[in-house]
Structure formats: structure tokens, C-alpha cells
Design a protein around this motif. Structure first.
Motif, PDB file in Angstrom:
ATOM      1  N   CYS A 219       0.808  -1.223   0.000  1.00  0.00           N
ATOM      2  CA  CYS A 219       0.000   0.000   0.000  1.00  0.00           C
ATOM      3  C   CYS A 219       0.842   1.274   0.000  1.00  0.00           C
ATOM      4  O   CYS A 219       0.381   2.324  -0.470  1.00  0.00           O
ATOM      5  CB  CYS A 219      -0.902   0.032   1.235  1.00  0.00           C
ATOM      6  N   LEU A 220       2.038   1.186   0.525  1.00  0.00           N
ATOM      7  CA  LEU A 220       2.839   2.388   0.770  1.00  0.00           C
ATOM      8  C   LEU A 220       3.122   3.246  -0.460  1.00  0.00           C
ATOM      9  O   LEU A 220       3.034   4.482  -0.368  1.00  0.00           O
ATOM     10  CB  LEU A 220       4.158   2.013   1.447  1.00  0.00           C
ATOM     11  N   PRO A 221       3.495   2.683  -1.604  1.00  0.00           N
ATOM     12  CA  PRO A 221       3.834   3.551  -2.734  1.00  0.00           C
ATOM     13  C   PRO A 221       2.736   4.558  -3.082  1.00  0.00           C
ATOM     14  O   PRO A 221       3.026   5.737  -3.312  1.00  0.00           O
ATOM     15  CB  PRO A 221       4.081   2.555  -3.868  1.00  0.00           C
ATOM     16  N   HIS A 222       1.476   4.110  -3.114  1.00  0.00           N
ATOM     17  CA  HIS A 222       0.393   5.045  -3.432  1.00  0.00           C
ATOM     18  C   HIS A 222       0.181   6.052  -2.301  1.00  0.00           C
ATOM     19  O   HIS A 222      -0.006   7.252  -2.556  1.00  0.00           O
ATOM     20  CB  HIS A 222      -0.914   4.305  -3.701  1.00  0.00           C
ATOM     21  N   MET A 223       0.228   5.591  -1.054  1.00  0.00           N
ATOM     22  CA  MET A 223       0.065   6.510   0.071  1.00  0.00           C
ATOM     23  C   MET A 223       1.167   7.571   0.060  1.00  0.00           C
ATOM     24  O   MET A 223       0.913   8.761   0.288  1.00  0.00           O
ATOM     25  CB  MET A 223       0.092   5.728   1.392  1.00  0.00           C
ATOM     26  N   GLN A 224       2.375   7.132  -0.200  1.00  0.00           N
ATOM     27  CA  GLN A 224       3.495   8.079  -0.215  1.00  0.00           C
ATOM     28  C   GLN A 224       3.378   9.057  -1.368  1.00  0.00           C
ATOM     29  O   GLN A 224       3.684  10.251  -1.233  1.00  0.00           O
ATOM     30  CB  GLN A 224       4.813   7.311  -0.280  1.00  0.00           C
ATOM     31  N   LYS A 225       2.912   8.582  -2.510  1.00  0.00           N
ATOM     32  CA  LYS A 225       2.705   9.463  -3.649  1.00  0.00           C
ATOM     33  C   LYS A 225       1.669  10.529  -3.331  1.00  0.00           C
ATOM     34  O   LYS A 225       1.836  11.707  -3.681  1.00  0.00           O
ATOM     35  CB  LYS A 225       2.261   8.644  -4.859  1.00  0.00           C
ATOM     36  N   GLU A 226       0.593  10.126  -2.649  1.00  0.00           N
ATOM     37  CA  GLU A 226      -0.487  11.051  -2.305  1.00  0.00           C
ATOM     38  C   GLU A 226      -0.189  11.875  -1.060  1.00  0.00           C
ATOM     39  O   GLU A 226      -0.920  12.814  -0.753  1.00  0.00           O
ATOM     40  CB  GLU A 226      -1.784  10.271  -2.098  1.00  0.00           C
ATOM     41  N   GLN A 227       0.867  11.473  -0.330  1.00  0.00           N
ATOM     42  CA  GLN A 227       1.180  12.111   0.953  1.00  0.00           C
ATOM     43  C   GLN A 227      -0.021  12.045   1.893  1.00  0.00           C
ATOM     44  O   GLN A 227      -0.332  12.997   2.617  1.00  0.00           O
ATOM     45  CB  GLN A 227       1.635  13.562   0.759  1.00  0.00           C
ATOM     46  N   PHE A 228      -0.668  10.911   1.859  1.00  0.00           N
ATOM     47  CA  PHE A 228      -1.822  10.673   2.730  1.00  0.00           C
ATOM     48  C   PHE A 228      -2.037   9.170   2.879  1.00  0.00           C
ATOM     49  O   PHE A 228      -1.974   8.418   1.908  1.00  0.00           O
ATOM     50  CB  PHE A 228      -3.107  11.283   2.160  1.00  0.00           C
ATOM     51  N   GLY A 229      -2.338   8.755   4.101  1.00  0.00           N
ATOM     52  CA  GLY A 229      -2.698   7.369   4.340  1.00  0.00           C
ATOM     53  C   GLY A 229      -3.147   7.166   5.768  1.00  0.00           C
ATOM     54  O   GLY A 229      -2.801   7.940   6.667  1.00  0.00           O
ATOM     55  N   ARG A 230      -3.947   6.129   5.952  1.00  0.00           N
ATOM     56  CA  ARG A 230      -4.398   5.757   7.293  1.00  0.00           C
ATOM     57  C   ARG A 230      -4.202   4.245   7.445  1.00  0.00           C
ATOM     58  O   ARG A 230      -4.741   3.459   6.655  1.00  0.00           O
ATOM     59  CB  ARG A 230      -5.873   6.111   7.504  1.00  0.00           C
ATOM     60  N   ILE A 231      -3.437   3.855   8.448  1.00  0.00           N
ATOM     61  CA  ILE A 231      -3.234   2.450   8.764  1.00  0.00           C
ATOM     62  C   ILE A 231      -3.732   2.204  10.182  1.00  0.00           C
ATOM     63  O   ILE A 231      -3.356   2.932  11.108  1.00  0.00           O
ATOM     64  CB  ILE A 231      -1.745   2.052   8.649  1.00  0.00           C
ATOM     65  N   VAL A 232      -4.598   1.215  10.333  1.00  0.00           N
ATOM     66  CA  VAL A 232      -5.126   0.842  11.648  1.00  0.00           C
ATOM     67  C   VAL A 232      -4.906  -0.649  11.851  1.00  0.00           C
ATOM     68  O   VAL A 232      -5.352  -1.465  11.030  1.00  0.00           O
ATOM     69  CB  VAL A 232      -6.624   1.168  11.789  1.00  0.00           C
ATOM     70  N   LEU A 233      -4.205  -1.004  12.907  1.00  0.00           N
ATOM     71  CA  LEU A 233      -3.966  -2.402  13.240  1.00  0.00           C
ATOM     72  C   LEU A 233      -4.880  -2.813  14.392  1.00  0.00           C
ATOM     73  O   LEU A 233      -5.052  -2.054  15.350  1.00  0.00           O
ATOM     74  CB  LEU A 233      -2.501  -2.621  13.639  1.00  0.00           C
ATOM     75  N   MET A 234      -5.441  -4.004  14.302  1.00  0.00           N
ATOM     76  CA  MET A 234      -6.340  -4.496  15.336  1.00  0.00           C
ATOM     77  C   MET A 234      -5.572  -5.384  16.305  1.00  0.00           C
ATOM     78  O   MET A 234      -5.268  -6.543  16.005  1.00  0.00           O
ATOM     79  CB  MET A 234      -7.492  -5.286  14.712  1.00  0.00           C
ATOM     80  N   SER A 235      -5.249  -4.835  17.452  1.00  0.00           N
ATOM     81  CA  SER A 235      -4.605  -5.617  18.500  1.00  0.00           C
ATOM     82  C   SER A 235      -5.696  -6.183  19.409  1.00  0.00           C
ATOM     83  O   SER A 235      -6.757  -6.591  18.930  1.00  0.00           O
ATOM     84  CB  SER A 235      -3.612  -4.745  19.280  1.00  0.00           C
ATOM     85  N   SER A 236      -5.463  -6.222  20.692  1.00  0.00           N
ATOM     86  CA  SER A 236      -6.426  -6.811  21.616  1.00  0.00           C
ATOM     87  C   SER A 236      -6.102  -6.400  23.040  1.00  0.00           C
ATOM     88  O   SER A 236      -4.933  -6.160  23.369  1.00  0.00           O
ATOM     89  CB  SER A 236      -6.372  -8.342  21.507  1.00  0.00           C
ATOM     90  N   ARG A 237      -7.123  -6.344  23.856  1.00  0.00           N
ATOM     91  CA  ARG A 237      -6.886  -6.170  25.285  1.00  0.00           C
ATOM     92  C   ARG A 237      -6.012  -7.318  25.807  1.00  0.00           C
ATOM     93  O   ARG A 237      -5.277  -7.181  26.776  1.00  0.00           O
ATOM     94  CB  ARG A 237      -8.221  -6.120  26.036  1.00  0.00           C
ATOM     95  N   GLY A 238      -6.063  -8.445  25.102  1.00  0.00           N
ATOM     96  CA  GLY A 238      -5.239  -9.600  25.455  1.00  0.00           C
ATOM     97  C   GLY A 238      -3.753  -9.331  25.367  1.00  0.00           C
ATOM     98  O   GLY A 238      -2.952 -10.096  25.914  1.00  0.00           O
ATOM     99  N   ALA A 239      -3.342  -8.253  24.697  1.00  0.00           N
ATOM    100  CA  ALA A 239      -1.928  -7.891  24.653  1.00  0.00           C
ATOM    101  C   ALA A 239      -1.388  -7.599  26.047  1.00  0.00           C
ATOM    102  O   ALA A 239      -0.176  -7.675  26.278  1.00  0.00           O
ATOM    103  CB  ALA A 239      -1.723  -6.675  23.748  1.00  0.00           C
ATOM    104  N   LEU A 240      -2.281  -7.280  26.974  1.00  0.00           N
ATOM    105  CA  LEU A 240      -1.887  -6.995  28.354  1.00  0.00           C
ATOM    106  C   LEU A 240      -1.770  -8.262  29.188  1.00  0.00           C
ATOM    107  O   LEU A 240      -1.337  -8.209  30.339  1.00  0.00           O
ATOM    108  CB  LEU A 240      -2.893  -6.039  29.004  1.00  0.00           C
ATOM    109  N   GLY A 241      -2.169  -9.397  28.604  1.00  0.00           N
ATOM    110  CA  GLY A 241      -2.048 -10.672  29.309  1.00  0.00           C
ATOM    111  C   GLY A 241      -3.387 -11.305  29.622  1.00  0.00           C
ATOM    112  O   GLY A 241      -4.250 -10.668  30.222  1.00  0.00           O
ATOM    113  N   VAL A 242      -3.552 -12.534  29.180  1.00  0.00           N
ATOM    114  CA  VAL A 242      -4.745 -13.338  29.458  1.00  0.00           C
ATOM    115  C   VAL A 242      -4.303 -14.795  29.517  1.00  0.00           C
ATOM    116  O   VAL A 242      -3.527 -15.231  28.661  1.00  0.00           O
ATOM    117  CB  VAL A 242      -5.824 -13.185  28.356  1.00  0.00           C
ATOM    118  N   PRO A 243      -4.734 -15.572  30.509  1.00  0.00           N
ATOM    119  CA  PRO A 243      -4.379 -16.988  30.533  1.00  0.00           C
ATOM    120  C   PRO A 243      -4.755 -17.692  29.232  1.00  0.00           C
ATOM    121  O   PRO A 243      -5.790 -17.385  28.630  1.00  0.00           O
ATOM    122  CB  PRO A 243      -5.201 -17.537  31.713  1.00  0.00           C
TER     123      PRO A 243
END
Length: 242
Positions: free
Chosen positions: A113-137
Motif C-alpha cells: 500500500c505504501l507507494p500510493h500513500m506516499q505518492k499522495e502524501q496521505f494514508g491511514r493504517i489501523v492495526l487491530m490488536s487486543s486487550r489480550g496484549a496486556l495478558g490473558v491466561p
């Protein structure tokens, strides 16, 4: 309503991903769902590229196809799996698989995706993590890779900020999806106890998470990057009731 924005949403065929796709379509986005199967709904601005993100080669090909066919301005990496196991049962293959789907495929698609975003000087990237990143059995591989997504997003945000590309993370708590009910039986006492343990006294819904994603995707929100928003009803603040 129309916009000039085109988004890739991984895992867009079900659960949170499908709700993100719907909200983006309602907002006028062109949307490309990348998942093992196509969404069970259609729209003139919805496209599907079938791919198993656990397969690095297939992911690379699908990412290249998406970047070639569409002018991608937004990338939402929502796809994921849990594979719960206690520490004695964890296999290195579990870690390798979850690393690919949560981290590796994110890198591959973002690079495409980066080449087009960089060409436009605009982009939005959102990664879906989790509350589980803080630790869950039972979440050794899951929490490790979901925590890795947060660190990766912070790094990307620093590298890409001057190019008009923001990178943020949404980290849901327990959300009523098929993936949640694969681990917790629907209608069970365990489900009820989880809801009682959340400060707002309910489980989350897919639309709760999708609205947070849409906030980070908004072109007007250009002064927010490298951040992690927990959509968890307060569960990330404290897990102890006194």
C-alpha cells in the motif's frame, strides 16, 4: 455520499471486520475485503480478494493484486485468530502461525500500500490488536503477537508521520463475535461472569469497535498517530474488583 478513499480491510467477511466494511461503505469508501471467503453481502463499492493470510506467499500475491487494481488510501488489519493454549501445550508452530497472520501479513500488505500513500502524501493504517496484549491466561502466542502489533505500529507511526500517513491501533476487549464464542460458549455462566467483570457490565459489540476504527481512519484526524485505543468497557484499566 462518495469519497476518494479506498480501504483494504483484512478479515472483512465476518464479525468485527464485516462491521468495519459496512461502516466504511456507509461513509462512501471503496472497500477491498481480504479474507478466506467473500463477505455474505454485496455492494457496488465492495470488492473481495480471497486469501489465507496464514500463507505468506498467497498473502504477497493478494497484496500485490490489491495495490495494482486499487488506489489504496486506508489499510485496516483486522484479521486474526486466537488458538488458546496453556503454556505446557504451546507449540512453536502456534507462535509462527499467529506471527504471520497478525504481524507478517500486516507488513506485507502495508508494504504494498505504501507507494500510493506516499505518492499522495496521505494514508491511514489501523492495526487491530487486543486487550489480550496486556495478558490473558491461555494466550501465550496470541498476546505476544498482539503486543507486537502495538510496538510495530508505534515504529511505523514515527517512520511515516512526515508523509501524511498515520498509524494507530484499536485493541478490543471481549466482543460478541463468532471468534469469541469459539472460546466461550454462548449463554454460558462463563460468558455471564465475563460480562460482570467488565466495568460497564456488558460485552462489546462489533459496532463499538468499528466506530473506533472509523475515528482513526478519518482524514480530519491527522494529528493522532502511534496511539492504542482500548475498546474494552474499562477492562484494560483494572481486572481486580475490591
Amino acid at each position: 455520499m462518495t469519497t476518494s478513499h479506498t480501504a483494504i480491510v483484512t478479515g472483512g467477511s465476518a464479525g468485527i471486520g464485516a462491521e468495519i466494511v459496512r461502516q466504511m461503505l456507509d461513509a462512501g469508501y471503496e472497500v477491498v475485503s481480504m479474507a478466506r471467503r467473500a463477505p455474505d453481502f454485496s455492494h457496488e463499492r465492495l470488492h473481495s480478494i480471497p486469501v489465507d493470510l496464514l500463507d505468506p506467499q498467497a498473502t504477497q500475491q493478494a497484496a500485490a493484486e490489491a495495490a495494482q487494481r486499487f488506489p489504496i488510501t486506508h489499510f485496516v488489519h483486522n484479521a486474526g485468530v486466537i488458538w488458546p493454549k496453556l503454556l505446557p501445550e504451546v507449540q512453536l508452530e502456534d507462535l509462527q502461525g499467529l506471527t504471520q497472520i497478525h504481524v507478517g501479513s500486516a507488513i506485507q500488505i502495508a508494504q504494498a500500500c505504501l507507494p500510493h500513500m506516499q505518492k499522495e502524501q496521505f494514508g491511514r493504517i489501523v492495526l487491530m490488536s487486543s486487550r489480550g496484549a496486556l495478558g490473558v491466561p491461555t494466550r501465550t502466542a496470541y498476546s505476544a503477537t498482539k503486543a507486537g502489533m502495538i510496538g510495530m505500529a508505534r515504529t511505523w507511526s514515527l517512520e511515516l508521520a512526515a508523509q501524511g500517513i498515520t498509524v494507530n491501533v484499536v485493541a478490543p476487549g471481549p466482543i460478541q463475535t463468532d471468534m469469541f464464542y469459539d472460546v466461550v460458549p454462548a449463554g454460558s455462566e462463563r460468558e455471564a461472569n465475563i460480562a460482570k467483570g467488565i466495568p460497564v457490565q456488558r460485552l462489546g459489540r462489533a459496532d463499538d469497535v468499528a466506530r473506533a476504527v472509523m475515528f482513526f481512519c478519518d482524514p480530519a484526524n491527522s494529528f493522532i498517530t502511534g496511539q492504542t485505543l482500548y475498546v474494552c468497557g474499562g477492562a484494560s484499566v483494572s481486572s481486580v474488583t475490591i
